[in-house]
Design a protein around this motif. Structure first.
Motif, short mmCIF file in Angstrom:
data_model
loop_
_atom_site.label_atom_id
_atom_site.label_comp_id
_atom_site.label_asym_id
_atom_site.label_seq_id
_atom_site.Cartn_x
_atom_site.Cartn_y
_atom_site.Cartn_z
N LYS A 158 -8.91 -16.26 -0.07
CA LYS A 158 -9.13 -17.68 0.34
C LYS A 158 -10.20 -18.43 -0.66
O LYS A 158 -9.92 -19.73 -0.76
CB LYS A 158 -10.18 -17.20 1.57
N GLU A 159 -11.04 -17.65 -1.20
CA GLU A 159 -11.96 -18.35 -2.11
C GLU A 159 -11.58 -18.81 -3.54
O GLU A 159 -11.96 -19.40 -4.36
CB GLU A 159 -13.31 -17.70 -2.23
N ILE A 160 -10.41 -18.14 -3.90
CA ILE A 160 -9.84 -17.98 -5.35
C ILE A 160 -8.47 -18.89 -5.55
O ILE A 160 -8.20 -19.53 -6.42
CB ILE A 160 -9.68 -16.94 -5.84
N ILE A 161 -7.93 -19.16 -4.26
CA ILE A 161 -6.51 -19.64 -4.30
C ILE A 161 -6.20 -20.96 -4.92
O ILE A 161 -5.57 -21.33 -5.76
CB ILE A 161 -5.72 -19.60 -2.89
N SER A 162 -7.49 -21.82 -4.70
CA SER A 162 -7.33 -23.24 -5.31
C SER A 162 -7.55 -23.12 -6.80
O SER A 162 -7.25 -24.20 -7.44
CB SER A 162 -8.19 -24.36 -4.32
N ASP A 163 -8.10 -22.14 -7.10
CA ASP A 163 -8.17 -22.07 -8.73
C ASP A 163 -7.24 -21.52 -9.40
O ASP A 163 -6.99 -21.74 -10.55
CB ASP A 163 -9.58 -21.45 -9.06
N ALA A 164 -6.42 -20.89 -8.65
CA ALA A 164 -5.13 -20.01 -9.44
C ALA A 164 -4.13 -20.81 -9.53
O ALA A 164 -3.75 -21.67 -8.59
CB ALA A 164 -4.81 -18.66 -8.48
N ASP A 165 -3.25 -20.46 -10.59
CA ASP A 165 -1.81 -21.20 -11.01
C ASP A 165 -0.68 -20.16 -10.15
O ASP A 165 0.19 -20.85 -10.10
CB ASP A 165 -1.61 -21.31 -12.47
N MET A 173 -1.60 -20.81 3.02
CA MET A 173 -2.68 -21.09 2.41
C MET A 173 -2.96 -22.05 1.22
O MET A 173 -4.25 -22.40 0.99
CB MET A 173 -3.25 -19.69 1.82
N ILE A 174 -1.82 -22.26 0.76
CA ILE A 174 -1.95 -23.33 -0.59
C ILE A 174 -2.44 -24.77 -0.02
O ILE A 174 -1.85 -25.35 0.69
CB ILE A 174 -0.32 -23.18 -1.33
N PRO A 175 -3.26 -25.10 -0.85
CA PRO A 175 -3.81 -26.59 -0.65
C PRO A 175 -2.74 -27.41 -0.89
O PRO A 175 -2.15 -27.44 -1.77
CB PRO A 175 -4.95 -26.80 -1.36
N LYS A 176 -2.69 -28.53 -0.14
CA LYS A 176 -1.70 -29.55 -0.23
C LYS A 176 -1.81 -30.27 -1.57
O LYS A 176 -2.93 -30.43 -2.07
CB LYS A 176 -1.84 -30.77 1.00
N GLY A 177 -0.76 -30.58 -2.06
CA GLY A 177 -0.61 -31.21 -3.50
C GLY A 177 -0.92 -30.25 -4.52
O GLY A 177 -0.91 -30.81 -5.76
N ARG A 178 -1.02 -29.03 -4.52
CA ARG A 178 -1.36 -28.05 -5.48
C ARG A 178 -0.17 -27.30 -5.51
O ARG A 178 0.57 -26.77 -4.63
CB ARG A 178 -2.29 -26.97 -5.16
N ALA A 179 0.57 -27.09 -6.99
CA ALA A 179 1.76 -26.48 -7.18
C ALA A 179 1.40 -25.06 -7.70
O ALA A 179 1.39 -24.73 -8.88
CB ALA A 179 2.50 -27.08 -8.08
#
Ligand code: DX5
Ligand code: ZN
Length: 218
Positions: A125-132, A162-168
């Motif tokens: 949850k806390e790391i997914i938006s930083d990961a590629d 869980m992937i934020p919208k707009g993040r590939a």
């Protein structure tokens, strides 16, 4: 959904690695998956940056390096210098995951987080938006040729949602992947399929990759 196939060279015949890598390319492999094991984090050992740099000379494909090692922070630069295009560390092996992921990105390559079969997707949850990239292990890490763990389908769907919208962010599945389960894996949200045994132990490597690439969604 389009997806990538990443043959894992762990299952290749290293006496003719160059030839087998060429077959992987001919079959349409998108990435090459390289498994680094240290005999501590997992009960097996493979190879280090030196072999990664040899494979980097054999192929222009994206080198997807999966670090199944304790203390990966000490080796990140070595693997980048060897030619890694993405480096994935295990959630279970890293204390300061945010620091490690951002360190990998600062080195100019993609950063991934892997979770073992017993690790819930909530941990991301806390790391997914930083990961590629997120790698869902669908066998217990350490060996090729194991049976696919069925709960991985659900975990892939959870990660995808869980992937934020707009993040590939790539969603990768690793372990027991075959042309038979590939379609369902893609349907569940995987867009990178890692496969060792079902590709390199197949009678025809080129044909095995072609089958994996043309898996139909359910
Ligand atoms: C296992 C490795 C996998 C392995 C997959 O710990 O991370 O990449 O090579 O092999 P197969 O496809 O044989 O399960
Ligand atoms: Zn792997």
């Amino acid at each position: 959904m389009t997806y990538k196939v990443a043959p894992s060279v762990l299952a290749a015949d290293f006496t003719k690695l160059d030839e087998q890598v060429k077959c992987a390319e001919k079959g349409g492999a998108d990435w090459l998956h390289l498994d680094i094991m240290d005999g501590h984090f997992v009960p097996n050992m493979t190879f280090g940056p030196m072999i990664v740099s040899v494979i980097n000379k054999m192929s222009d494909l994206h080198l997807d390096v999966h670090l199944m090692i304790d203390n990966p922070d000490s080796y990140l630069e070595d693997f980048v210098d060897a030619g890694a295009d993405s480096l994935t560390v295990h959630y279970e092996a890293v204390v300061h995951l945010n620091r490690t992921i951002n360190h990998i990105k600062s080195l100019g390559i993609e950063a991934g987080v892997a979770i073992n079969p017993s690790t819930p997707t909530d941990s991301l949850k806390e790391i997914i938006s930083d990961a590629d990239l997120v790698l869902v292990m669908s066998v217990n890490a350490g060996f090729g040729g194991q049976k696919f763990i069925e709960s991985s389908y659900r975990k892939l769907s959870e990660v995808r949602s869980m992937i934020p919208k707009g993040r590939a962010i790539h969603v990768e599945v690793d372990g027991g992947v075959t042309p038979e389960n590939a379609g369902r894996l893609v349907e569940c949200g995987a867009n990178v399929l890692v496969a060792g045994t079902s590709i390199f132990k197949a009678p025809d490597i080129v044909a095995a990759i072609s089958r994996m690439k043309s898996a139909k969604e359910f």
